[in-house]
Enzyme design. Structure first.
Site, mmCIF file in Angstrom:
data_model
loop_
_atom_site.group_PDB
_atom_site.id
_atom_site.type_symbol
_atom_site.label_atom_id
_atom_site.label_comp_id
_atom_site.label_asym_id
_atom_site.label_seq_id
_atom_site.Cartn_x
_atom_site.Cartn_y
_atom_site.Cartn_z
ATOM 1 C CE LYS A 72 36.448 28.512 15.807
ATOM 2 N NZ LYS A 72 36.904 27.976 14.526
HETATM 3 C C1 E4P Z 1 36.047 24.816 13.565
HETATM 4 O O1 E4P Z 1 35.628 25.726 14.205
HETATM 5 C C2 E4P Z 1 37.444 24.385 13.569
HETATM 6 O O2 E4P Z 1 38.244 25.478 13.325
HETATM 7 C C3 E4P Z 1 37.703 23.292 12.590
HETATM 8 O O3 E4P Z 1 36.591 22.421 12.570
HETATM 9 C C4 E4P Z 1 39.000 22.559 12.799
HETATM 10 O O4 E4P Z 1 39.049 21.452 11.968
HETATM 11 P P1 E4P Z 1 40.403 20.641 11.642
HETATM 12 O O5 E4P Z 1 40.759 19.836 12.842
HETATM 13 O O6 E4P Z 1 40.049 19.799 10.479
HETATM 14 O O7 E4P Z 1 41.448 21.679 11.329
#
Ligand code: E4P
Length: 215
Positions: free
Chosen positions: A83
């Site tokens: 990521k």
């Molecule tokens: C996924 O890859 C993200 O890190 C995650 O969905 C972020 O979600 P949030 O906005 O609830 O922190």
């Protein structure tokens, strides 16, 4: 549409995997911090439970730093997808990683132009954070529609991974639009399975079953 679980909690991941509905996992530094465990230990455990793409996020913000972390993470397991944040240095790293055959999930996408650039750089997945857009009175699902349309228009292979999902309607909308993946928190996965009429119906069947004479 594929469903990933958005969690670093191994018990949550085990529970969802046992339901047979999980195609992959996404983590981020905030989710890993919540476990109170070292990042790599968490990843090793997840890789043992789920046989599918597992997103692990870098914390460097410069090209060399991102590349170093990404190569190390990718070496850990074939299922690791790195990521990378959607910033200029991140895009440079994605381009190099894509040339090396390392899969990437370009994260923190908040606009269609960012998504277009991520795809051009060679991202495997792009993650629009729809809940965070909704949180500031925007329309997160509109971004998902735009990304799906842009990628379709030009035959771009980057997959739209809908992230920051808050409730079941987000999952329904993402699947109607034709997003490739939704990454869903554990609580929402259970909400997807639940229906009050199922519970009422089951209660009645179980009560009636007790009235059936034994054979
Ligand atoms: C996924 O890859 C993200 O890190 C995650 O969905 C972020 O979600 P949030 O906005 O609830 O922190």
């Amino acid at each position: 549409m594929q469903i990933f679980i958005d969690s670093a909690d191994i018990e949550e991941i085990r529970d969802a995997a046992a339901m047979g509905v999980i195609d992959g996992v996404t983590t981020n530094p905030s989710l890993v911090a919540k476990t109170g465990r070292p990042f790599k230990d968490v990843l090793v455990d997840i890789c043992e439970v789920v046989d599918g793409p597992i997103s692990a996020e870098v914390v460097s913000t410069d090209y060399d730093g991102i590349l170093g972390e990404a190569r190390e993470l990718a070496k850990m397991h074939d299922n690791i997808v790195v990521k990378v944040p959607l910033i200029a240095e991140g895009l440079k790293a994605v381009r190099t990683l894509s040339g090396e055959g390392i899969r990437t999930n370009v994260t923190l996408c908040f606009s269609p132009t960012q998504g277009l650039l991520a795809a051009k750089a060679g991202a495997t997945y792009v993650s629009p954070f729809i809940g965070r857009i909704d949180d500031i009175s925007g329309n997160g699902m509109e971004l998902v529609e735009q990304l799906v349309t842009i990628y379709r228009n030009y035959g771009l292979e980057t997959r739209v991974l809908v992230a920051s999902i808050r409730h079941p309607v987000h999952v329904v909308q993402a699947s109607l639009i034709g997003a490739d993946v939704a990454t869903v928190p554990h609580k929402v996965i259970h909400q997807l399975a639940r229906h009050p009429l199922t519970d009422i119906g089951l209660e009645r069947f179980l009560a009636d079953a007790k009235k059936i004479p034994p054979s």
